[in-house]
Write a protein that holds these residues in place. Structure first.
Motif, PDB file in Angstrom:
ATOM      1  N   LEU A   1       0.822  -1.214   0.000  1.00  0.00           N
ATOM      2  CA  LEU A   1       0.000   0.000   0.000  1.00  0.00           C
ATOM      3  C   LEU A   1       0.853   1.261   0.000  1.00  0.00           C
ATOM      4  O   LEU A   1       0.501   2.259  -0.651  1.00  0.00           O
ATOM      5  CB  LEU A   1      -0.922  -0.011   1.219  1.00  0.00           C
ATOM      6  CG  LEU A   1      -2.030  -1.076   1.220  1.00  0.00           C
ATOM      7  CD1 LEU A   1      -2.761  -1.100   2.555  1.00  0.00           C
ATOM      8  CD2 LEU A   1      -3.021  -0.820   0.087  1.00  0.00           C
ATOM      9  N   ARG A   2       1.959   1.241   0.728  1.00  0.00           N
ATOM     10  CA  ARG A   2       2.811   2.440   0.815  1.00  0.00           C
ATOM     11  C   ARG A   2       3.384   2.826  -0.553  1.00  0.00           C
ATOM     12  O   ARG A   2       3.663   4.001  -0.803  1.00  0.00           O
ATOM     13  CB  ARG A   2       3.942   2.216   1.815  1.00  0.00           C
ATOM     14  CG  ARG A   2       3.487   2.228   3.257  1.00  0.00           C
ATOM     15  CD  ARG A   2       4.602   2.468   4.236  1.00  0.00           C
ATOM     16  NE  ARG A   2       4.107   2.447   5.606  1.00  0.00           N
ATOM     17  CZ  ARG A   2       3.493   3.466   6.197  1.00  0.00           C
ATOM     18  NH1 ARG A   2       3.312   4.590   5.518  1.00  0.00           N
ATOM     19  NH2 ARG A   2       3.068   3.374   7.438  1.00  0.00           N
ATOM     20  N   LYS A   3       3.580   1.835  -1.409  1.00  0.00           N
ATOM     21  CA  LYS A   3       4.103   2.119  -2.744  1.00  0.00           C
ATOM     22  C   LYS A   3       3.039   2.714  -3.667  1.00  0.00           C
ATOM     23  O   LYS A   3       3.368   3.335  -4.680  1.00  0.00           O
ATOM     24  CB  LYS A   3       4.656   0.841  -3.367  1.00  0.00           C
ATOM     25  CG  LYS A   3       5.927   0.328  -2.701  1.00  0.00           C
ATOM     26  CD  LYS A   3       6.403  -0.958  -3.362  1.00  0.00           C
ATOM     27  CE  LYS A   3       7.669  -1.495  -2.707  1.00  0.00           C
ATOM     28  NZ  LYS A   3       8.116  -2.781  -3.340  1.00  0.00           N
TER      29      LYS A   3
ATOM     30  N   GLU B   1       1.332   9.925  -0.608  1.00  0.00           N
ATOM     31  CA  GLU B   1       1.869  10.169   0.722  1.00  0.00           C
ATOM     32  C   GLU B   1       0.899  10.923   1.617  1.00  0.00           C
ATOM     33  O   GLU B   1       0.811  10.663   2.820  1.00  0.00           O
ATOM     34  CB  GLU B   1       3.189  10.948   0.599  1.00  0.00           C
ATOM     35  CG  GLU B   1       3.940  11.061   1.912  1.00  0.00           C
ATOM     36  CD  GLU B   1       5.327  11.669   1.736  1.00  0.00           C
ATOM     37  OE1 GLU B   1       5.885  12.138   2.736  1.00  0.00           O
ATOM     38  OE2 GLU B   1       5.829  11.678   0.592  1.00  0.00           O
ATOM     39  N   GLY B   2       0.149  11.840   1.049  1.00  0.00           N
ATOM     40  CA  GLY B   2      -0.786  12.635   1.832  1.00  0.00           C
ATOM     41  C   GLY B   2      -1.925  11.821   2.425  1.00  0.00           C
ATOM     42  O   GLY B   2      -2.576  12.257   3.376  1.00  0.00           O
ATOM     43  N   PHE B   3      -2.209  10.641   1.852  1.00  0.00           N
ATOM     44  CA  PHE B   3      -3.314   9.813   2.336  1.00  0.00           C
ATOM     45  C   PHE B   3      -2.838   8.567   3.096  1.00  0.00           C
ATOM     46  O   PHE B   3      -3.665   7.778   3.553  1.00  0.00           O
ATOM     47  CB  PHE B   3      -4.176   9.356   1.147  1.00  0.00           C
ATOM     48  CG  PHE B   3      -4.889  10.484   0.452  1.00  0.00           C
ATOM     49  CD1 PHE B   3      -6.108  10.949   0.931  1.00  0.00           C
ATOM     50  CD2 PHE B   3      -4.326  11.099  -0.661  1.00  0.00           C
ATOM     51  CE1 PHE B   3      -6.760  11.994   0.290  1.00  0.00           C
ATOM     52  CE2 PHE B   3      -4.969  12.138  -1.296  1.00  0.00           C
ATOM     53  CZ  PHE B   3      -6.190  12.590  -0.822  1.00  0.00           C
ATOM     54  N   GLN B   4      -1.525   8.398   3.204  1.00  0.00           N
ATOM     55  CA  GLN B   4      -1.021   7.164   3.816  1.00  0.00           C
ATOM     56  C   GLN B   4      -1.440   7.005   5.270  1.00  0.00           C
ATOM     57  O   GLN B   4      -1.801   5.910   5.708  1.00  0.00           O
ATOM     58  CB  GLN B   4       0.513   7.120   3.690  1.00  0.00           C
ATOM     59  CG  GLN B   4       0.986   6.809   2.291  1.00  0.00           C
ATOM     60  CD  GLN B   4       2.484   6.550   2.215  1.00  0.00           C
ATOM     61  OE1 GLN B   4       3.175   6.555   3.228  1.00  0.00           O
ATOM     62  NE2 GLN B   4       2.983   6.327   1.006  1.00  0.00           N
ATOM     63  N   LEU B   5      -1.420   8.103   6.045  1.00  0.00           N
ATOM     64  CA  LEU B   5      -1.782   8.009   7.462  1.00  0.00           C
ATOM     65  C   LEU B   5      -3.221   7.558   7.631  1.00  0.00           C
ATOM     66  O   LEU B   5      -3.549   6.811   8.554  1.00  0.00           O
ATOM     67  CB  LEU B   5      -1.558   9.362   8.140  1.00  0.00           C
ATOM     68  CG  LEU B   5      -1.859   9.420   9.651  1.00  0.00           C
ATOM     69  CD1 LEU B   5      -0.939   8.472  10.408  1.00  0.00           C
ATOM     70  CD2 LEU B   5      -1.719  10.843  10.173  1.00  0.00           C
TER      71      LEU B   5
END
Length: 470
Positions: free
Chosen positions: A252-254, A258-262
């Motif tokens: 998922l991290r790939k 980045e703005g929605f990862q948290l």
């Protein structure tokens, strides 16, 4: 020239020259080298270097025991070879390229469980104190100390609670260490482990009784029945779940911005892994763990002499290969499933046996360096750390190593014939009796006496005979 620098120059030449060194780092006492060809190592020349207290190869690394001066030695090693500083992780990564799949699996298990040892061993020691306070027949015939002196009862209860914490929340510890090893977020590993032992789940230790009574609770999810049970004390469910969680998280991290990862990565990874853990991973691995436990229990109950002889004789070689780490998981599984382990007491005797064999070399060898090393390494082995004794003394001369194996095997046969068990994992040496159930202390002390005397005597006799025939 500085004596240490001269010694390091000799070390470099003994390991095949600077061109044979791929990378290097160090730990508290050892230089850790990854070599192109370990066949080029001149062991005799290496052992003649004053600062070298032993050497061995493990997990793709050639390790040289230096002691307290290792940091200075590493500095000279970099200066002599022109090598850049390498972290332990970089060296491990380079070393893993040389391992086959089985070796990688064993190393992975070691990387997961070794960081947990301080917590587990501490818990074992505290449980040993609780054993002393609650064991019958230690201070009074057929009575425990807390029975005669009730004021000690709550004191023992608090000690037991502190000691049990590491075992009760073991999946949380394994989840943290496993996810860290696999490259995921450690916090998610802790959450995963604690999720598998949530108070809303039926305790795993009550599962067998619930099955017999037909009272196992279930979730009903769109017509799918899912057992609502926890995995207290279990090893395999959290190990496999941690691997799956990490793979999903990294996937998922790939792909998630980045703005929605948290907001997305952790919730989705935990949700998917959680459902898989309760529907598939948990039940399957629980059954596998139960089968493994049953197999060991059957062997040591039906064929205790053979089981003790084999495990007692070959535990030390398992340490040499690194495969002994896999049995830590079995010990923990046995403790969770049966309330005790019959494997760990044998480990303690094996460590004592190797220490006794090393101690005998203090009287057999004429080399002052060996005499000094044998005493220090014996103390270490008697306190549960056998690597200095085995790699620095016993394996170097071979016959002390064999004598240690013989003593361990004999002692193991004695204690397994009486089904000696440990309530926990503790210090695998002379203090090990604290982790043994008090009712088995008498037999275990006999096993300890064998482990102390037999390897020592055999090594003395074997060493003297070798001198006469030389």
């Amino acid at each position: 020239m500085d004596a240490m620098k001269h010694s390091v120059e000799r070390i470099v030449q003994a390991v095949g020259g600077k061109d044979n060194i791929v990378t290097a780092t160090h730990c508290v006492t050892r230089l850790r080298l990854v070599l192109k060809d370990e066949g080029k190592v001149d062991k005799d020349a290496l052992e003649r270097v004053d600062v070298v207290k032993g050497s061995f190869s493990a997990n793709g690394q050639f390790q040289i025991v230096i002691g307290s001066g290792v940091e200075k030695a590493y500095g000279y090693l970099r200066e002599i070879t022109g090598m850049q500083h390498a972290t332990k992780e970089e060296v491990k990564s380079e070393a893993e390229k040389k391992l086959n799949p089985l070796q990688r699996l064993i190393k992975t298990l070691g990387d997961i469980f070794i960081p947990l040892l301080p917590a587990i061993v501490s818990a074992g020691l505290l449980m040993g104190i609780n054993n002393v306070l609650t064991g019958k027949g230690i201070f009074y015939p057929n009575q425990a100390l807390i029975d005669v002196h009730p004021e000690w009862k709550d004191f023992a209860g608090i000690i037991n609670l502190i000691a049990n914490t590491a075992f009760v929340f073991l999946p949380g510890l394994i989840g943290w260490s496993a996810v860290k090893r696999f490259g995921g977020s450690e916090l998610l590993g802790i959450v995963l482990g604690l999720m598998l032992i949530h108070p809303d789940l039926m305790n795993a230790w009550s599962y067998a009784e619930a099955v017999s009574k037909g009272t196992v609770p279930y979730w009903n999810v769109f017509g799918l029945s899912i057992q609502k049970i926890g995995y207290q004390g279990q090893v395999l469910p959290v190990l496999v779940s941690a691997f799956v969680l990490t793979k999903i998280e990294l996937y998922l991290r790939k792909r998630v911005p980045e703005g929605f990862q948290l907001l997305l990565v952790a919730p989705i990874a935990l949700l998917i892994t959680g459902f898989l853990a309760f529907i598939v991973i948990g039940p399957v691995t629980f059954a596998v763990g139960k089968a493994i436990t049953s197999a060991f229990v059957w062997v040591f109950h039906q064929l205790p002499l053979i089981g003790g002889l084999i495990y007692g004789a070959f535990y030390a070689p398992l340490v040499v290969t690194g495969m002994h780490h896999t049995f830590l998981a079995v010990d923990l599984q046995l403790i969770a499933s049966t309330g005790g382990t019959f494997l760990w007491p044998i480990l303690a005797l094996s460590n004592i046996s190797q220490g006794s064999a090393a101690l005998a070399m203090m009287f057999v060898s004429k080399e002052e360096k060996v005499k000094g090393m044998s005493l220090v390494s014996t103390i270490s082995a008697y306190l549960g750390i056998t690597e200095p004794a085995m790699f620095g003394i016993n394996i170097r001369y071979r016959y002390p190593f064999y004598c240690g194996m013989i003593g361990s095997a004999i002692g193991a046969v004695v204690i397994t014939s009486q089904h000696v068990k440990a309530s926990s994992i503790g210090v695998g040496g002379l203090p090990g009796f604290l982790s043994i159930f008090p009712q088995y202390w008498g037999v275990f002390f006999i096993g300890m006496a064998i482990a102390l005397i037999v390897p020592f005597a055999l090594t003395i006799v074997w060493g003297k005979s070798k001198k006469k025939s030389a």
